[in-house]
Design a protein around this motif. Structure first.
Motif, PDB file in Angstrom:
ATOM      1  N   SER A  97       0.825  -1.206   0.000  1.00 25.61           N
ATOM      2  CA  SER A  97       0.000   0.000   0.000  1.00 25.61           C
ATOM      3  C   SER A  97       0.860   1.257   0.000  1.00 25.61           C
ATOM      4  O   SER A  97       1.901   1.323   0.663  1.00 25.61           O
ATOM      5  CB  SER A  97      -0.911   0.008   1.230  1.00 25.61           C
ATOM      6  OG  SER A  97      -1.815  -1.080   1.194  1.00 25.61           O
TER       7      SER A  97
ATOM      8  N   HIS B 171       2.905   2.572  -2.014  1.00 24.39           N
ATOM      9  CA  HIS B 171       4.321   2.363  -2.321  1.00 24.39           C
ATOM     10  C   HIS B 171       4.804   3.121  -3.552  1.00 24.39           C
ATOM     11  O   HIS B 171       5.939   3.592  -3.588  1.00 24.39           O
ATOM     12  CB  HIS B 171       4.581   0.876  -2.512  1.00 24.39           C
ATOM     13  CG  HIS B 171       6.014   0.525  -2.738  1.00 24.39           C
ATOM     14  ND1 HIS B 171       6.955   0.565  -1.725  1.00 24.39           N
ATOM     15  CD2 HIS B 171       6.690   0.143  -3.865  1.00 24.39           C
ATOM     16  CE1 HIS B 171       8.129   0.202  -2.206  1.00 24.39           C
ATOM     17  NE2 HIS B 171       8.000  -0.051  -3.503  1.00 24.39           N
TER      18      HIS B 171
ATOM     19  N   VAL C  80      -2.276   1.323  -3.873  1.00 21.72           N
ATOM     20  CA  VAL C  80      -0.823   1.192  -4.012  1.00 21.72           C
ATOM     21  C   VAL C  80      -0.164   2.519  -4.379  1.00 21.72           C
ATOM     22  O   VAL C  80       1.060   2.636  -4.330  1.00 21.72           O
ATOM     23  CB  VAL C  80      -0.458   0.123  -5.066  1.00 21.72           C
ATOM     24  CG1 VAL C  80      -1.086  -1.218  -4.705  1.00 21.72           C
ATOM     25  CG2 VAL C  80      -0.848   0.542  -6.473  1.00 21.72           C
TER      26      VAL C  80
END
Length: 260
Positions: A164, A166, A194
């Protein structure tokens, strides 16, 4: 994935358009009929659109991996990859960005991103195992093993295996142009998880100003407002990228971000 024509009001799925096009391009009738036969065969043997388009990519990649991602020649393959890379550099891409490329193909643009980004910061996914094998060949040819890119086969665009918040940059070139609306909706429903809070997701699409349609379930044409509205329903801020229209590529681009 195939290279589109410029935005237009024409409906390429209509019988009128097909007859007129055949009359003007008789040398292409045989290849079109071959595509129609392939389309029927893949529809009968595929359980969903991902399986269908995976079969399309397997067929096209076996002939020419660069043509399979929509490049008529090696020179065009290089030029389109350079165009994507230059555009994101212009929009602030930095070596420490963590990038997810959806539909990375055989790394037409990906190898340039891998070379530019810090080691381990590139993550490419694709539904086609055949094109990912071609991507490995591109990595070897460009001598980019030490950059430690991630290349992963996926069966959907739910991105469940990714962390998540990222990725500061998510990129999908010529993916939604080959996707029905439910696949696009699935991606937009999950990509926000994400995407980093200050990140952005760029995607291209085949734009029509007339009736939305598809051709042989390989090429899909959408109105800009349809995709912007869909992105907004998933909580994104979305905007049409006018400066992308100035480049010689034939697709349009939308950028989505988390609301401020």
């Amino acid at each position: 994935m195939a290279e589109p024509l410029p935005p237009t009001r024409r409906n390429r799925a209509s019988l009128t358009y097909k007859v007129r096009y055949a009359a003007q391009n008789p040398d292409r009738i045989k290849s079109y009929l071959a595509r129609v036969a392939r389309d029927l065969r893949f529809r009968l043997s595929s359980r969903d659109h991902v399986a269908y388009y995976r079969a399309v990519m397997k067929s096209d990649t076996a002939k020419n991996p660069e043509a399979a991602v929509g490049s008529r020649s090696h020179g065009r393959w290089l030029a389109l990859g350079q165009m994507q890379f230059d555009y994101l550099r212009k929009h602030g891409l930095k070596p420490d960005d963590r990038m997810l490329e959806i539909g990375c193909g055989n790394l037409r643009a990906g190898w340039r991103f891998i070379d530019y980004l810090d080691p381990g910061n590139y993550y490419g996914i694709d539904i086609s195992p055949d094109i990912l094998l071609a991507a490995q060949n591109t990595l070897v040819r460009q001598e980019l093993r030490e950059k430690l890119p991630h290349l992963t086969l996926v069966n959907d665009l739910k991105l469940r295996f990714l962390p998540s918040g990222h990725f500061s940059v998510v990129h999908a070139h010529s993916v939604f142009s080959h996707s029905p609306l439910d696949v696009i909706d699935e991606c937009l429903a999950h990509v926000g998880r994400v995407l980093a809070p200050d990140g952005f997701f760029d995607f291209t699409f085949d734009r029509t100003e007339g009736t939305e349609h598809h051709v042989l379930r390989e090429d899909f044409y959408y109105r800009t407002e349809t995709l912007i509205s869909l992105a907004e329903r998933h909580g994104f801020a979305a905007r049409f990228m006018d400066d992308w229209e100035e480049l010689p590529h034939g697709q349009s681009k939308i950028r989505v971000t988390h609301p401020a």
